[in-house]
Design a protein around this motif. Structure first.
Motif, mmCIF file in Angstrom:
data_model
loop_
_atom_site.group_PDB
_atom_site.id
_atom_site.type_symbol
_atom_site.label_atom_id
_atom_site.label_comp_id
_atom_site.label_asym_id
_atom_site.label_seq_id
_atom_site.Cartn_x
_atom_site.Cartn_y
_atom_site.Cartn_z
ATOM 1 N N MET A 120 163.864 90.303 16.241
ATOM 2 C CA MET A 120 164.352 89.179 17.023
ATOM 3 C C MET A 120 164.732 87.996 16.142
ATOM 4 O O MET A 120 165.638 87.234 16.472
ATOM 5 C CB MET A 120 163.286 88.739 18.030
ATOM 6 N N TYR A 178 169.495 95.474 19.417
ATOM 7 C CA TYR A 178 170.422 94.479 18.873
ATOM 8 C C TYR A 178 171.727 95.132 18.430
ATOM 9 O O TYR A 178 172.150 94.998 17.287
ATOM 10 C CB TYR A 178 169.762 93.710 17.719
ATOM 11 N N TYR A 230 170.039 87.046 20.696
ATOM 12 C CA TYR A 230 168.756 86.375 20.609
ATOM 13 C C TYR A 230 168.508 85.283 21.642
ATOM 14 O O TYR A 230 167.376 84.898 21.862
ATOM 15 C CB TYR A 230 168.524 85.794 19.205
#
Length: 272
Positions: A120, A178, A230
């Motif tokens: 993250m 991601y 994020y």
């Protein structure tokens, strides 16, 4: 007649890095070259010269790979821990980039919470391709030079195999959570695919996880849903209708202001 010597930089650097042996070490080394008192000289591959502690391991002396960044043992200079949790596992407080990646692929146990926190926030201190470089380096760890059968077996089961699977697990979670990192970097995608292809050819036990990562990568790249990196910002901007005159603080919706403050703060945090 005087000599005009030209300084050669790389040789000077090599000389400055040489280890100076003491008299005892020199004598022991000489015994490998020339026997004393009719004794038989032992194998030239064996050495009585002290090995640098960073290359020592329970599995024997490790290979010395130039540029390898994961030799150093844990110390207060490269990693800090919180008090151990109820499970007896150390919680990471801070560390150098190399130590953070090392713990990300720690051979003794996985840490899913740390993995999630790292992925993250990693772009605040390292670029995606640099992270991949470190994961590949961690995968290609140095092996023992001349291990016994027991040492070789222990190294494989306790070190090599767990680290290999941890690296693949990081890649899997990175791709899954991601994908935006890969959608905007085709080079990163190709490097991951090449790495998986090369390693699965060498280590058959990694074929299944390798296929899983590649299939997941293809699936996530084809998905049309865009994941904001994020920070998820809502749609409350539509609440505010632009006016002809200059708006004041009270003209904005409270949700819009809150979102924009969070976004601004995040940009400051990422620049640290």
């Amino acid at each position: 007649k005087p000599f005009c010597l030209e300084r050669v930089g790389f040789i000077q650097r090599y000389i400055s890095d040489l280890k100076v042996l003491n008299d005892d070490e020199l004598y022991k080394l000489s015994l490998q070259r020339e026997a004393r008192g009719g004794k038989i000289v032992k194998s030239k591959n064996s050495s009585n010269v002290a090995v640098d502690p960073i290359y020592q391991s329970p599995y024997g002396e490790l290979e010395q790979i130039e540029g390898y960044k994961f030799y150093q043992p844990d110390s207060d200079e490269n990693i800090l821990f919180k008090s151990e949790g109820t499970d007896g596992r150390k919680k990471i407080l801070a560390g150098t980039l190399e130590k953070l990646v090392e713990r990300l692929t720690f051979e003794k146990y996985p840490d899913t919470n740390y993995l999630a926190a790292f992925l993250m926030s990693y772009q605040t201190f390292v670029q995606p391709n640099e992270l991949l470089d470190l994961l590949i380096m961690r995968f290609n760890m140095p092996h023992p030079k001349n291990p016994t059968k027991e040492q070789a077996k222990a190294f494989s089961s306790e070190k090599r195999i767990p680290i290999h699977f941890r690296v693949f697990n990081v890649l899997k979670n990175w791709v899954d959570k991601y994908i935006i990192d890969f959608k905007k970097d085709t080079l990163l995608v190709q490097r991951v695919i090449d790495f998986i292809n090369q390693t699965t050819q060498k280590y058959k036990v990694l074929e299944k996880p390798g296929i899983q990562v590649k299939n997941l990568l293809d699936k996530r790249l084809e998905s049309k849903d865009e994941v904001l990196p994020y920070f998820i910002i809502g749609s409350s901007y539509s609440v505010y209708e632009e006016k002809n005159d200059e708006p004041t603080f009270l003209d904005y919706d409270i949700s819009l202001l809150s979102e924009q403050i969070i976004l601004s703060s995040s940009n400051v945090f990422k620049s640290i």
